[in-house]
Enzyme design. Structure first.
Site, PDB file in Angstrom:
ATOM      1  N   ASP A 483       0.836  -1.210   0.000  1.00  0.00           N
ATOM      2  CA  ASP A 483       0.000   0.000   0.000  1.00  0.00           C
ATOM      3  C   ASP A 483       0.868   1.257   0.000  1.00  0.00           C
ATOM      4  O   ASP A 483       2.069   1.210   0.298  1.00  0.00           O
ATOM      5  CB  ASP A 483      -0.931  -0.030   1.226  1.00  0.00           C
ATOM      6  CG  ASP A 483      -2.286   0.613   0.940  1.00  0.00           C
ATOM      7  OD1 ASP A 483      -2.364   1.469   0.041  1.00  0.00           O
ATOM      8  OD2 ASP A 483      -3.259   0.257   1.635  1.00  0.00           O
ATOM      9  N   ASP A 553     -10.740   2.133  -3.360  1.00  0.00           N
ATOM     10  CA  ASP A 553     -11.292   1.824  -2.040  1.00  0.00           C
ATOM     11  C   ASP A 553     -12.819   1.833  -2.073  1.00  0.00           C
ATOM     12  O   ASP A 553     -13.462   1.507  -1.076  1.00  0.00           O
ATOM     13  CB  ASP A 553     -10.791   2.840  -1.004  1.00  0.00           C
ATOM     14  CG  ASP A 553      -9.413   2.464  -0.464  1.00  0.00           C
ATOM     15  OD1 ASP A 553      -8.938   1.351  -0.760  1.00  0.00           O
ATOM     16  OD2 ASP A 553      -8.815   3.288   0.248  1.00  0.00           O
TER      17      ASP A 553
HETATM   18  C1  GLA Z   1      -5.796   1.753   2.041  1.00  0.00           C
HETATM   19  C2  GLA Z   1      -6.187   0.575   1.181  1.00  0.00           C
HETATM   20  C3  GLA Z   1      -7.273  -0.213   1.888  1.00  0.00           C
HETATM   21  C4  GLA Z   1      -6.762  -0.682   3.234  1.00  0.00           C
HETATM   22  C5  GLA Z   1      -6.292   0.502   4.044  1.00  0.00           C
HETATM   23  C6  GLA Z   1      -5.607   0.055   5.323  1.00  0.00           C
HETATM   24  O1  GLA Z   1      -6.819   2.682   2.134  1.00  0.00           O
HETATM   25  O2  GLA Z   1      -6.600   0.985  -0.078  1.00  0.00           O
HETATM   26  O3  GLA Z   1      -7.669  -1.315   1.097  1.00  0.00           O
HETATM   27  O4  GLA Z   1      -5.705  -1.583   3.041  1.00  0.00           O
HETATM   28  O5  GLA Z   1      -5.378   1.324   3.326  1.00  0.00           O
HETATM   29  O6  GLA Z   1      -5.171   1.106   6.098  1.00  0.00           O
END
Ligand code: GLA
Length: 743
Positions: A483, A553
């Protein structure tokens, strides 16, 4: 590689699959014309009488016997439109009388900023050329790299800039390539967005002036994606000519689409020149990213099908073949995953994850992924990033018991990491406050309570590679969700001299790639996902090192239809992870059936992200049945030829997609109804891309076709007569899916 920096004729014939025209490249020494042919495309350029490299032709494939004369520079049109700016150069230096977008702009140590690039020779490469240019006086050399994929006709272009002057030069602007389109009127297609709203397809006429799409954020960005498609005339989804391109760079980038005062249309892209300044000392080189470009005569659909095939066959990494097995032509399909993020947030624990793993295994899931929250003092997003030890309160015995349990349940195990970031509330930051991007003495802007580690620093690079390597050595991890949850601010790098600090824009991204490459070398079976708060880092650069991406997301299954539609203009469904999450959806508070969410996610690489411990037996049974059905047809869905039959964009009531396996033995199609209005039924659905004469049997995956639909009919029947949905297929958020199998 054979180096030939002289002009002799050559012909390289390259092998391609049966049926396709072979790719070939040739140089005609008499007319000084270079020609590359591949798939449906020819690309031709030459050395004009002034010594510049001039574009001649890019479009549909020409006969091998067709010849071109040596190109002539364009004439001066008026005293305001000199020949230098009018001539469509392959890679123009800013100098002489150039007014449109330069490919390369430099400042010399003595203050001169005049750069005029002329040809000095070439080398033949596999499927292409390296052409060497040099300034008319000074020892600045530029090698232009051209490689044509014989199958898709997609051309990869990039440049290496080398300073052989005694003094340093500063590169202020460096494109990977400039693409000249045939004279004409175009519609520009490009993708924009924001967090939770990525992948909006924009379509607008190209007008005089420049349209800039870019990221100044240090990474690819949610806001625009480095892809374009230019439709000529009345081109549409399946008809007409389209020129398209995608830039392989995950740092700040810029693509400029320019229609000049004489209506010539060019697309130039590479490093973003904003805040750019790369000092090249004597003997140093700068490699640009690669800019890929292709041509379709069958609309945007044809463009994306070519790009998907190219990504599958030439960009994406693959786990190594087992000994004795031939290397696969395309990467393996993605395991169906379960991810705990939307179910648990940061609140992960050994018991909780084990309970979810049991439920996931019962559904037929292949891979269990634990998301954020497992490390350091991570309770929420205020602390812990940078401290990559297993949290002893949440996992008193380390990760091993959970991983063993996941394996015993027949799944492999994946883990979330965010390697490039640090929370100020972390041991790492307390120890190394100088490791982040910053301008000394200035405030450090936090986003999501975190700062960006400066990966351009060798010590930071070593730390990141080191902890990831250790994590993978000590645990049986099959997959990392990598990430990256903020953009840059204050991009200072005070360990290097002031004049060299802007190199951070290049070195950071190069180090990111090198860490990913090294991890893959040391752990060849580990797979990686590129996530950046959703789809903030998706481009053909990172895709050389990762197996999949997290597009957004936003997991609302209705929003996802449009996002997935936009995504597939540039990227293959193979990498498009799509989770089924809980309803009502937390972003839109919209309620949908589980079947609707499953089918929406089954258009890409399926995952489950819901709180499955709370599912009813009926929901569990439905998901299990659909995961089993998905497993049977997954390779057709994610690696087949995609036809966007009915677009969900612009408030459409309906949408439908179809994918056909490359051998045309199978097709899978999805049908979505947003909300029935005025009693209208779903439109007649005419399929595409089937073998016209073959017989195909129809099987429902979910939903019913009209009762008089034949069980078996020809490809012609499904494509020309079409399929009508059952009259009961109406209401809000309805979904259906079918497969066709060749008899
Ligand atoms: C980001 C990712 C999510 C999740 C969060 C965790 O927003 O896109 O899928 O993994 O971080 O903090």
């Amino acid at each position: 590689m054979r180096r030939l920096w002289i002009g002799i004729a050559l012909l390289v014939v390259s092998a391609v699959g049966a049926g396709a025209q072979p790719g070939l490249v040739s140089y005609d020494a008499a007319s000084k014309v270079f020609r590359l042919d591949g798939g449906n495309t020819s690309y031709v350029f030459g050395i004009n009488s002034r010594g510049e490299l001039q574009q001649i032709y890019w479009g549909g494939r020409l006969a091998a016997t067709d010849k071109f004369p040596q190109p002539k520079p364009m004439r001066e049109w008026a005293s305001f439109d000199d020949s230098y700016t009018n001539t469509p150069q392959e890679y123009a230096g800013w100098g002489a009388g150039l007014y449109n977008e330069p490919a390369l702009k430099v400042t010399f140590a003595d203050g001169s900023r005049d750069l005029v690039l002329h040809d000095t020779g070439y080398a033949d490469m596999t499927h292409g050329f390296d052409v060497l240019l040099k300034d008319i006086d000074r020892a600045v050399y530029v090698t232009l790299h051209y490689t044509m994929d014989p199958g898709s006709g997609i051309l990869a272009r990039s440049a290496t800039i080398e300073n052989r002057e005694a003094q340093p030069i500063t590169v202020e602007q460096a494109a990977a390539a400039a693409w000249t389109l045939p004279a004409g009127h175009y519609t520009l297609n490009y993708l924009t967005g924001r967090w939770a709203g990525e992948w909006t397809l924009n379509q607008e006429p190209v007008m005089p002036g420049a349209r800039v799409i870019e990221s100044r954020r240090g990474s690819t960005g949610h806001q625009a994606n480095p892809w374009f498609a230019m439709q000529s005339g009345a081109a549409d989804e399946e008809h007409g000519e389209v020129w398209f391109g995608a830039l392989g760079w995950s740092g700040s980038w810029r693509i400029t689409v320019e229609q000049d005062q004489l209506d010539a249309v060019r697309v130039t892209g590479g490093f973003n020149p904003f805040d750019f300044g790369y000092v090249l000392h004597s003997g140093e080189r700068l490699e640009t990213p690669v800019f890929y470009g292709g041509y379709s005569a069958d609309g945007l659909g044809g463009a994306s099908r070519r790009l998907h095939r190219f990504e599958l066959e030439h960009i994406l990494p693959r786990t190594p073949a087992k000994s004795g097995q031939a290397a696969a032509l395309t990467p393996r399909v993605r395991p169906v995953i379960y991810n705990s993020w939307e179910a648990t947030g940061f609140n992960v624990s050994e018991d909780g994850q084990m309970a979810l793993a049991e439920k996931a295994a019962a559904l037929g899931v292949d891979r269990f992924v634990m998301d954020d929250g497992w490390f350091g003092q991570r309770k929420d997003d205020h602390a812990g990033l940078g401290d990559w030890y297993v949290n002893p309160q949440k996992f008193p015995h380390g990760l091993k018991p959970l991983i063993d349990k996941v394996h015993a349940l027949g799944m492999d195990f994946g883990l979330w990491v965010e390697p490039e970031m640090v929370n100020p509330d972390s041991d790492l930051y307390r120890k190394h406050p100088d490791w982040v991007l910053n301008f000394p003495g200035r405030p450090r802007t936090e986003q999501r309570n975190q700062l960006v580690l400066n990966l351009a620093r060798p010590d930071v690079r070593a730390y990141v590679l080191g902890f990831l390597d250790k994590l993978l050595n000590e645990n049986q991890i099959a997959f990392l969700k990598w990430d990256y949850n903020r953009n840059w601010s204050e991009p200072g790098w005070d360990q290097v001299p002031a004049s060299e600090q802007k190199r951070v824009y290049v070195e950071y991204t190069r180090d990111l790639y090198s860490i990913l490459a090294e991890l893959r070398r040391r752990h060849p079976n580990v797979e990686i996902e590129s996530c950046s708060g959703g789809g903030g880092r998706v481009d053909l650069g990172i895709l050389r090192y990762v197996d999949e991406v997290w597009p957004s997301d936003n997991t609302d299954p209705f929003d996802r239809l449009t996002q997935q539609d936009g995504f597939t203009y540039a990227y293959t469904p193979q990498i498009m992870m799509a989770w089924v999450t809980d309803s009502p959806h937390r972003l839109n508070n919209r309620t949908n059936s589980l079947a609707y969410a499953m089918l929406s996610s089954m258009q890409g690489s399926l995952g489950i992200g819901a709180n499955i411990t709370a599912w009813t037996p009926e929901q569990t049974a439905l998901a299990k049945r659909l995961i089993a059905a998905y497993h049977q047809v997954q390779s057709t869905i994610v690696q087949g030829d995609l036809y966007r039959l009915i677009s969900p964009r612009n408030g459409s009531e309906f949408s439908a997609t179809e994918t056909v396996s490359p051998d045309k033995k199978q097709a899978v199609f999805f049908i979505f109804e947003h909300s029935t209005q005025e009693g209208r039924g779903f439109p007649l659905l005419k399929l595409q891309g089937l073998d016209p004469a073959a017989e195909y049997a129809l099987t429902s995956i979910e939903g019913k076709a009209r009762a008089d639909t034949p069980a078996v009919a020809s490809g012609d029947w499904w494509m020309n007569h079409g399929l009508q949905m059952d009259d009961g297929f109406r209401g809000d958020l309805q979904a259906a899916a079918f497969r066709l199998d060749k008899k």
